[in-house]
Write an enzyme that holds these catalytic residues in place. Structure first.
Site, short mmCIF file in Angstrom:
data_model
loop_
_atom_site.label_atom_id
_atom_site.label_comp_id
_atom_site.label_asym_id
_atom_site.label_seq_id
_atom_site.Cartn_x
_atom_site.Cartn_y
_atom_site.Cartn_z
N ASP A 97 0.83 -1.21 0.00
CA ASP A 97 0.00 0.00 0.00
C ASP A 97 0.86 1.25 0.00
O ASP A 97 1.81 1.37 0.81
CB ASP A 97 -0.86 0.05 1.28
N LYS A 129 -0.38 -0.59 -4.24
CA LYS A 129 -1.83 -0.40 -4.26
C LYS A 129 -2.14 1.04 -3.85
O LYS A 129 -1.47 1.59 -2.97
CB LYS A 129 -2.54 -1.38 -3.31
N GLU A 132 -13.96 -2.66 -1.73
CA GLU A 132 -14.16 -2.83 -0.29
C GLU A 132 -15.54 -2.36 0.15
O GLU A 132 -15.94 -1.22 -0.12
CB GLU A 132 -13.07 -2.07 0.48
O1 KIV Z 1 -4.71 -2.12 4.22
C1 KIV Z 1 -5.38 -3.15 4.01
O2 KIV Z 1 -5.32 -4.16 4.74
C2 KIV Z 1 -6.28 -3.14 2.87
C3 KIV Z 1 -7.22 -4.29 2.71
C4 KIV Z 1 -8.30 -4.23 3.71
C5 KIV Z 1 -7.74 -4.39 1.33
O3 KIV Z 1 -6.26 -2.23 2.10
#
Ligand code: KIV
Length: 271
Positions: A90, A120, A189
Site C-alpha cells: 500500500d 496499491k 471494499e
Molecule cells: O490495508 C489493508 O489491509 C487493505 C485491505 C483491507 C484491502 O487495504
C-alpha cells in the site's frame, strides 16, 4: 555462475489468466517475516502489505498516521519470506494524492527498497494522474475503490459505500478508468454484492473483494481478523478461521503460572 531468480511464481499476468479461467484469487495481508512465511507456504496468491499495519501492528485508530518508511520496513520483512505469492504494498496516505511526481517517487522507493512486485492506491478519477505516472514507469498498480479507509474523515463512518445510485455510478466509472490506465487489478471494499458483481463482469482485470460478495474474482482479509487475533472487529463480512486471541492468552497465562510456580524451567530445560 548461476544467479538465483528473485522473480516470484505469481505474476500480475497470472492473475488475469486466473480470472479468465474462473479460478478464484486468494489474498491476505501480512506485515512481518514469520507471518508472511506461513501465509506464502499455505498457498495464498497475493500478499498485501496493507496500511492496515497502522491498526493491527502499530495500534493507531485509522490508517492515516503510517509513514512510507514504516511501510517500507514492513514490506522488506515480508519480501524476505515470500517465495511464491505476488507481494503488493500500500502507498500510505499523503504519498500519492495531488502530485503525480510525489506519487511516482513514493512508488519507486517502495520498489527499489523492498523488491516487492506492485503497489496499491486508494481512489479513482481524482488520483488517476498518479496511477498513470506510476504505471508509465513500469510499476504495476492495484486500485482500491468503495470504502477507502484513508478517506475515513471524509466519509465519517466505516459503513457500506455506494448504496446510493450516484456513488455506485461513480464507482463503476472509476473502475473502468483504473482499468484503462493500466491497473492490473482492483480491490472493492464494502460495497453491495450486486454492484461488485457488475464491476467484476464489466472489467477484464480481476476484482478482489472485501465485504463485496462472492462474485469478485478474489477475496482479501486482514490476517489478524481472520485468525481471530483481534477480537474487537467483527463486521458481517468477516469469517474467523481460528481463535488465536484465546489460544495466545491461555498460553501466555500458563507460561506466567509456570514461571511463578517454579515449574518452568525443569531439569531437562536447562544446561
Ligand atoms: O490495508 C489493508 O489491509 C487493505 C485491505 C483491507 C484491502 O487495504
Amino acid at each position: 555462475m548461476s544467479v538465483e531468480s528473485n522473480l516470484r511464481a505469481v505474476t500480475t499476468l497470472r492473475l488475469t489468466e486466473m480470472k479468465q479461467r474462473g479460478e478464484k484469487i486468494a489474498m491476505l495481508t501480512s506485515y512481518d517475516f514469520s507471518m508472511a512465511k506461513i501465509v506464502d507456504a499455505a498457498g495464498v496468491d497475493v500478499i498485501l502489505v496493507g496500511d492496515s499495519a497502522a491498526n493491527v501492528m502499530a495500534g493507531y485508530e485509522t490508517t492515516l498516521p503510517i509513514t512510507l518508511d514504516m511501510m517500507i520496513y514492513h514490506a522488506q520483512s515480508v519480501v524476505r519470506a515470500v517465495r511464491r505469492a505476488l507481494v503488493v504494498v500500500d502507498l500510505p496516505f499523503g504519498t500519492y494524492q495531488g502530485n503525480s511526481k510525489t506519487a511516482l517517487d513514493s512508488a519507486v522507493r517502495i520498489m527499489k527498497e523492498t523488491e516487492a512486485d506492485a503497489v496499491k492506491i486508494e481512489g479513482g478519477e481524482e488520483i488517476l494522474e498518479s496511477v498513470q505516472r506510476i504505471i508509465s514507469a513500469g510499476i504495476p498498480v492495484m486500485g482500491h475503490l468503495g470504502l477507502t479507509p484513508q478517506s475515513i474523515h471524509k466519509f465519517g463512518t466505516y459503513n457500506v459505500r455506494a448504496k446510493e445510485q450516484a456513488e455506485a455510478d461513480k464507482l463503476v466509472r472509476d473502475a473502468h478508468l483504473l482499468e484503462q490506465a493500466g491497473c492490473f487489478s482492483v480491490v472493492l471494499e464494502k460495497i453491495p454484492a450486486a454492484l461488485a458483481a457488475r464491476v467484476t463482469s464489466e472489467l477484464h482485470i480481476p476484482t478482489i473483494g472485501i465485504g463485496a460478495g462472492g462474485a469478485c474474482d478474489g477475496q482479501v482479509l486482514v490476517i489478524h481478523d481472520m485468525l481471530g487475533i483481534n477480537k474487537d472487529f467483527s463486521p458481517r463480512f468477516l469469517r474467523r478461521y481460528a481463535d488465536l486471541h484465546t489460544v495466545m492468552t491461555e498460553s501466555v497465562g500458563r507460561y506466567v503460572a509456570d514461571v511463578k510456580s517454579c515449574d518452568f524451567p525443569n531439569e531437562k530445560e536447562q544446561y
